[in-house]
Design a protein around this motif. Structure first.
Motif, PDB file in Angstrom:
ATOM      1  N   ARG A  71       0.857  -1.200   0.000  1.00  7.04           N
ATOM      2  CA  ARG A  71       0.000   0.000   0.000  1.00  7.04           C
ATOM      3  C   ARG A  71       0.882   1.236   0.000  1.00  7.04           C
ATOM      4  O   ARG A  71       1.830   1.324   0.771  1.00  7.04           O
ATOM      5  CB  ARG A  71      -0.914   0.015   1.213  1.00  7.04           C
ATOM      6  N   MET A  72       0.567   2.173  -0.872  1.00  7.10           N
ATOM      7  CA  MET A  72       1.380   3.396  -0.958  1.00  7.10           C
ATOM      8  C   MET A  72       0.601   4.654  -0.639  1.00  7.10           C
ATOM      9  O   MET A  72       1.169   5.687  -0.325  1.00  7.10           O
ATOM     10  CB  MET A  72       1.987   3.501  -2.353  1.00  7.10           C
ATOM     11  N   LEU A  73      -0.711   4.535  -0.777  1.00  3.53           N
ATOM     12  CA  LEU A  73      -1.582   5.684  -0.505  1.00  3.53           C
ATOM     13  C   LEU A  73      -2.488   5.353   0.665  1.00  3.53           C
ATOM     14  O   LEU A  73      -3.190   4.343   0.634  1.00  3.53           O
ATOM     15  CB  LEU A  73      -2.464   5.949  -1.720  1.00  3.53           C
ATOM     16  N   ASP A  74      -2.506   6.215   1.667  1.00  3.49           N
ATOM     17  CA  ASP A  74      -3.456   6.055   2.762  1.00  3.49           C
ATOM     18  C   ASP A  74      -4.871   6.285   2.256  1.00  3.49           C
ATOM     19  O   ASP A  74      -5.064   6.938   1.231  1.00  3.49           O
ATOM     20  CB  ASP A  74      -3.164   7.120   3.841  1.00  3.49           C
ATOM     21  N   PRO A  75      -5.851   5.770   2.998  1.00  2.00           N
ATOM     22  CA  PRO A  75      -7.242   6.082   2.605  1.00  2.00           C
ATOM     23  C   PRO A  75      -7.479   7.591   2.517  1.00  2.00           C
ATOM     24  O   PRO A  75      -8.330   8.042   1.750  1.00  2.00           O
ATOM     25  CB  PRO A  75      -8.068   5.444   3.722  1.00  2.00           C
ATOM     26  N   ASP A  76      -6.715   8.389   3.245  1.00  2.00           N
ATOM     27  CA  ASP A  76      -6.919   9.845   3.160  1.00  2.00           C
ATOM     28  C   ASP A  76      -6.114  10.481   2.018  1.00  2.00           C
ATOM     29  O   ASP A  76      -6.114  11.702   1.855  1.00  2.00           O
ATOM     30  CB  ASP A  76      -6.616  10.521   4.503  1.00  2.00           C
ATOM     31  N   GLY A  77      -5.416   9.654   1.248  1.00  2.00           N
ATOM     32  CA  GLY A  77      -4.741  10.178   0.065  1.00  2.00           C
ATOM     33  C   GLY A  77      -3.312  10.621   0.286  1.00  2.00           C
ATOM     34  O   GLY A  77      -2.673  11.106  -0.639  1.00  2.00           O
ATOM     35  N   SER A  78      -2.803  10.451   1.505  1.00  2.00           N
ATOM     36  CA  SER A  78      -1.400  10.835   1.702  1.00  2.00           C
ATOM     37  C   SER A  78      -0.496   9.624   1.476  1.00  2.00           C
ATOM     38  O   SER A  78      -0.909   8.483   1.673  1.00  2.00           O
ATOM     39  CB  SER A  78      -1.192  11.419   3.098  1.00  2.00           C
ATOM     40  N   LEU A  79       0.738   9.883   1.068  1.00  2.00           N
ATOM     41  CA  LEU A  79       1.677   8.801   0.788  1.00  2.00           C
ATOM     42  C   LEU A  79       2.077   8.083   2.072  1.00  2.00           C
ATOM     43  O   LEU A  79       2.395   8.733   3.071  1.00  2.00           O
ATOM     44  CB  LEU A  79       2.922   9.351   0.100  1.00  2.00           C
ATOM     45  N   VAL A  80       2.062   6.771   2.032  1.00  2.00           N
ATOM     46  CA  VAL A  80       2.475   5.966   3.176  1.00  2.00           C
ATOM     47  C   VAL A  80       4.001   6.022   3.253  1.00  2.00           C
ATOM     48  O   VAL A  80       4.675   5.915   2.223  1.00  2.00           O
ATOM     49  CB  VAL A  80       2.015   4.503   2.975  1.00  2.00           C
ATOM     50  N   PRO A  81       4.572   6.221   4.470  1.00  2.00           N
ATOM     51  CA  PRO A  81       6.041   6.218   4.584  1.00  2.00           C
ATOM     52  C   PRO A  81       6.600   4.910   4.013  1.00  2.00           C
ATOM     53  O   PRO A  81       6.002   3.849   4.191  1.00  2.00           O
ATOM     54  CB  PRO A  81       6.284   6.298   6.090  1.00  2.00           C
ATOM     55  N   GLU A  82       7.730   5.008   3.343  1.00  2.00           N
ATOM     56  CA  GLU A  82       8.263   3.874   2.586  1.00  2.00           C
ATOM     57  C   GLU A  82       8.376   2.601   3.420  1.00  2.00           C
ATOM     58  O   GLU A  82       8.058   1.510   2.948  1.00  2.00           O
ATOM     59  CB  GLU A  82       9.621   4.256   1.994  1.00  2.00           C
ATOM     60  N   GLU A  83       8.788   2.762   4.681  1.00  2.00           N
ATOM     61  CA  GLU A  83       8.994   1.562   5.501  1.00  2.00           C
ATOM     62  C   GLU A  83       7.669   0.904   5.902  1.00  2.00           C
ATOM     63  O   GLU A  83       7.643  -0.203   6.408  1.00  2.00           O
ATOM     64  CB  GLU A  83       9.856   1.885   6.734  1.00  2.00           C
ATOM     65  N   GLN A  84       6.556   1.596   5.630  1.00  2.00           N
ATOM     66  CA  GLN A  84       5.254   1.004   5.964  1.00  2.00           C
ATOM     67  C   GLN A  84       4.476   0.561   4.724  1.00  2.00           C
ATOM     68  O   GLN A  84       3.310   0.183   4.806  1.00  2.00           O
ATOM     69  CB  GLN A  84       4.408   2.011   6.750  1.00  2.00           C
ATOM     70  N   GLN A  85       5.119   0.607   3.572  1.00  2.00           N
ATOM     71  CA  GLN A  85       4.399   0.262   2.340  1.00  2.00           C
ATOM     72  C   GLN A  85       4.232  -1.242   2.145  1.00  2.00           C
ATOM     73  O   GLN A  85       3.498  -1.690   1.265  1.00  2.00           O
ATOM     74  CB  GLN A  85       5.144   0.864   1.136  1.00  2.00           C
ATOM     75  N   GLY A  86       4.954  -2.016   2.960  1.00  2.00           N
ATOM     76  CA  GLY A  86       4.869  -3.470   2.822  1.00  2.00           C
ATOM     77  C   GLY A  86       5.958  -4.034   1.945  1.00  2.00           C
ATOM     78  O   GLY A  86       6.067  -5.236   1.772  1.00  2.00           O
ATOM     79  N   THR A  87       6.754  -3.155   1.382  1.00  2.00           N
ATOM     80  CA  THR A  87       7.795  -3.613   0.472  1.00  2.00           C
ATOM     81  C   THR A  87       9.014  -4.097   1.229  1.00  2.00           C
ATOM     82  O   THR A  87       9.185  -3.792   2.404  1.00  2.00           O
ATOM     83  CB  THR A  87       8.218  -2.477  -0.477  1.00  2.00           C
ATOM     84  N   GLY A  88       9.839  -4.872   0.545  1.00  2.00           N
ATOM     85  CA  GLY A  88      11.063  -5.388   1.138  1.00  2.00           C
ATOM     86  C   GLY A  88      11.912  -5.961   0.027  1.00  2.00           C
ATOM     87  O   GLY A  88      11.523  -5.904  -1.134  1.00  2.00           O
TER      88      GLY A  88
END
Lengths: 430, 348
Positions: A71-88
């Motif tokens: 996930r890269m966009l919060d439900p409110d439309g702001s960018l999710v911090p990179e470390e919380q995007q689920g990527t690795g």
């Protein structure tokens, strides 16, 4: 090598998981490289190992979805911090460029408008049926924008917006829902399969198209689309298996919208996620927030890239929601409550994207007005076209069954022609 | 498999094998795939040697999944290939039926002729070989009933070659039924002569032509004057034996081999029945709602005033195939055909 302290680099702790230590990466999980597995299987496994090694992770870590939904966009439309995007490691998804995001938003707005226009047309009796993708537009748009011109798409009946976003005339896409006898557009001209109603049957067509391309040395990628319910069908299994065994570049894109008409996902599958199904076939799976246009585009684009580079299939599950009933003939109040729908309304893909682009300074009022006007134009032309009686030659129903008609079809065609001439003559004398 | 000359007998199986290798030689887009068709050469060895000769990209084994075989054939055909797929046995083809009925048969129609699927589905079919259950079905009616499919079934070694070549060359999907009991039958056919005959017959039609063509091309394989026996595929050889025996009883039987169920050569049917005034239809499949039913109905519609007797059918019983110890009681036999001939009203 693998940094096991990063939460998304290590797989969920389970007894039967492969060792994730660097040694295991080097030698590979024994189940995948066992010499006893047979010549071809070992070769296949080495491809997966090769891919996983390049990311510094094990084959299992490569094939299993990341620890959490991308996930890269919060439900409110702001960018999710990179470390919380689920990527690795091995699950990295660069955010698409601004112009791509703006293009996606334009298609989102048009797609939503088309969905709602068609819904209205059915209620007015001007279209027979319409399976709306309202709420799933991010998946629809992503499916079209991730592909190159030479690539192919195999859509289902709920993927009209994807087909239109790929460039097919909206009217041509809609004719079969009006009740015409054919699929409307030329699949070969757009490299878009005829929208398929028998569930998952089109996934095998996707695999065949990719296989033919591979035999000719072309690097065509094929996007094979289906829904959550369809993953229960046998052809889903056969398609993933064939694609993996023949190592063909197919991206299986599952839009998990929560329901197969009325039946919820819990009745379809007991798997941890639909993305987990990939590993059983020897391909990589990923799960993404399907209402996040940025993440959908990022994951799809990378899947297409990896499929092309490695000539390997991948599976992407987009978690989304069907905001409207299955079709206009369906009564959704019998199987889900309003509250659930309202919750998903707050995750609307359009609003999230609008907020992001506005914050990024890519979207102002003038641009909004222009995008809305373009969408309105498409809707208006659809309205107009659907209001007109289609000009069809009833005799054409005999003309394409075989390359040349059989004697029996010729006779039946003449019979109908006589009947039609009789009707005309009768009308003429009135 | 080597090319046979006129001096040695050619089997039905080698005629099919040569038809495929000739087609593959001529056209790079012809690919052969299915279960065990590669290394093994097929459980009946019909694809023997194709992988060795043309490589693993042209003839290959698939995972064991018939819907997958048919469904990927659709995609391959969409993308320019001419797949020849093998269903290992008649009754093993059923998992592929959704792909066959919903896509292979309908694709040309639903795309207004823009996407044609030149796929050949080879199906070994029928009984009489001592096969166990699920190995001996006569499933042609399911396919013949489905608009958009062609259904070929050769009864001779020459037709095995000529009709398979034509099936591969046609733009329409063809379900190609191979009578298992004929696989090892032999005839003094010269395969290179057949090849020449096929290649020189492209624009021909009618009695002298081997081509099934758009409207079918049934052949009178034995001339007669008293009764027409209409048949196809595995039953033709049985019918010919019955006609021989009937001749000894003074009945002159004409035998019509349909060759293709779809397209259906109605004119040849009408022509023979109008000539003889009597008709018996013979097929291995169960008679109820069958190809034999359709033939009988057409005779009634078109030849009613020429008939001296009701049209009779000799078919399998309406039971699941009784394999293999009791199959002889089920299959149309020479005696049963002779009994049917006896029942025709001869005292007119």
């Amino acid at each position: 090598m693998t940094d096991n302290t990063t939460p998304h680099a290590s797989p969920p702790s389970a007894d039967n998981r492969a060792d994730t230590s660097p040694t295991a990466v080097d030698s590979g999980p024994h189940s995948l490289v066992s010499p006893a597995a047979g010549h071809e299987k070992a070769e296949h496994a080495s491809r997966i190992l090769e891919a996983s090694r390049s990311f510094g992770i094990t084959a299992e870590q490569y094939m299993l979805p990341a620890q959490q939904q991308i996930r890269m966009l919060d439900p409110d439309g702001s960018l999710v911090p990179e470390e919380q995007q689920g990527t690795g490691p091995g699950h990295e998804y660069p955010i698409p460029e601004d112009d791509v995001l703006l293009k996606a938003y334009t298609s989102l707005v048009a797609g939503r408008r088309i969905n709602d226009q068609n819904y209205a047309l059915v209620r007015q009796g001007r279209m027979a049926v319409y399976p709306s993708s309202h709420g799933q537009e991010a998946c629809q748009v992503g499916a079209a924008l991730c592909l190159g011109e030479g690539d192919w798409m195999f859509p289902t009946y709920r993927d009209s917006v994807a087909v239109i976003s790929r460039g097919v005339d909206p009217l041509d896409v809609m004719v079969s829902f009006r009740g015409d006898w054919h699929c409307g557009y030329d699949p070969k001209a757009y490299r878009v399969g005829a929208m398929s109603t028998p569930l998952t049957t089109q996934l095998l067509h996707a695999v065949g198209v990719a296989h033919a391309a591979k035999l000719r040395g072309e690097d065509t990628v094929v996007l094979a689309m289906c829904g959550d319910g369809a993953t229960s069908e046998g052809d889903f299994h056969e398609a993933l298996n064939f694609a993996a065994v023949f190592e063909v570049p197919v991206v299986f894109f599952v839009q998990n919208n929560g329901y197969a008409i009325s039946v919820p996902l819990s009745n379809q599958s007991a798997a941890p996620s639909l993305a987990h199904k990939a590993i059983g076939y020897g391909l990589a799976g990923e799960q993404v927030d399907g209402n996040d246009m940025v993440a959908v585009l990022a994951t799809l684009r990378r899947a297409v890239h990896l499929a092309r580079e490695n000539s390997m299939p991948l599976l992407l599950e987009a978690v989304t929601y069907r905001m409207q009933a299955h079709t206009n003939a369906d009564d959704e109040t019998r199987y889900r409550d309003r509250e659930e729908v309202e919750q998903w309304k707050r995750k609307d893909p359009l609003l999230r994207m609008q907020k992001l682009l506005t914050a990024k300074g890519l979207l102002d009022e003038a641009a909004e007005t222009q995008i809305a006007a373009a969408a309105e134009e498409v809707a208006a032309s659809l309205r107009q076209a659907m209001s007109a009686e289609p000009e069809e030659d009833p005799l054409e129903i005999f003309d394409h069954v075989y390359t040349e008609p059989t004697a029996q079809l010729s006779a039946q065609r003449s019979q109908l022609a006589d009947e039609l001439a009789g009707v005309d003559a009768e009308e003429g004398t009135r | 498999m080597s090319t046979a000359t006129a001096t040695e007998a050619t089997t039905f199986a080698s005629a099919l094998n040569t038809a495929m290798s000739d087609a593959m030689e001529e056209d790079d887009s012809v690919v052969v795939f299915g279960e065990d068709v590669g290394t093994l050469g097929g459980v009946f060895r019909i694809t023997d040697g194709l992988t060795t000769r043309f490589g693993e990209n042209r003839c290959f084994d698939t995972p064991l999944a018939e819907s997958g075989i048919a469904g990927t054939a659709v995609g391959m055909a969409i993308n320019g290939m001419r797949p020849v797929i093998e269903m290992q046995f008649d009754a093993f083809a059923y998992p592929a039926l959704e792909q066959v009925f919903s896509h292979i048969a309908k694709m040309a129609n639903r795309t207004r002729g823009r996407v044609r699927l030149p796929i050949v589905i080879r199906i070994p079919y029928g009984g009489g070989v001592g096969g166990v259950e699920h190995h001996c079905d006569s499933s042609e009616a399911y396919y013949a009933h489905t608009a958009g499919l062609k259904v070929f079934t050769p009864a001779t070694v020459a037709d095995a070659y000529l009709m398979l070549r034509e099936a591969i060359d046609t733009e329409d999907p063809v379900v190609f039924f191979e009578p298992k009991k004929l696989y090892w039958s032999k005839a003094g056919e010269d395969l290179s002569a057949l090849r020449q005959q096929y290649e020189s017959s492209a624009d021909t039609a009618g009695a002298e032509s081997p081509r099934v063509g758009p409207t079918g091309n049934a052949k009178v394989v034995r001339e007669g004057t008293d009764v027409s026996i209409i048949s196809y595929g595995p039953s033709v050889s049985t019918v010919l034996k019955a006609a021989e025996a009937a001749a000894e009883d003074g009945i002159s039987a004409e035998v019509l081999d349909l060759r293709s169920v779809v397209p259906f050569d109605e004119e040849a049917l009408v022509s023979t029945v109008e000539k003889t005034g009597r008709a018996v239809v013979v097929a291995e499949a169960q008679g109820f709602v069958s190809v034999a039913s359709e033939i009988t109905a057409r005779i009634q519609e078109r030849c009613f005033h020429s008939l001296a007797s009701p049209v009779l059918r000799v078919t399998g019983f309406d039971i699941p195939y009784p394999a293999p110890k009791l199959e002889e009681h089920h299959l149309p036999s020479v005696d049963r055909i002779l009994d049917a001939l006896d029942e025709l009203q001869w005292e007119d």
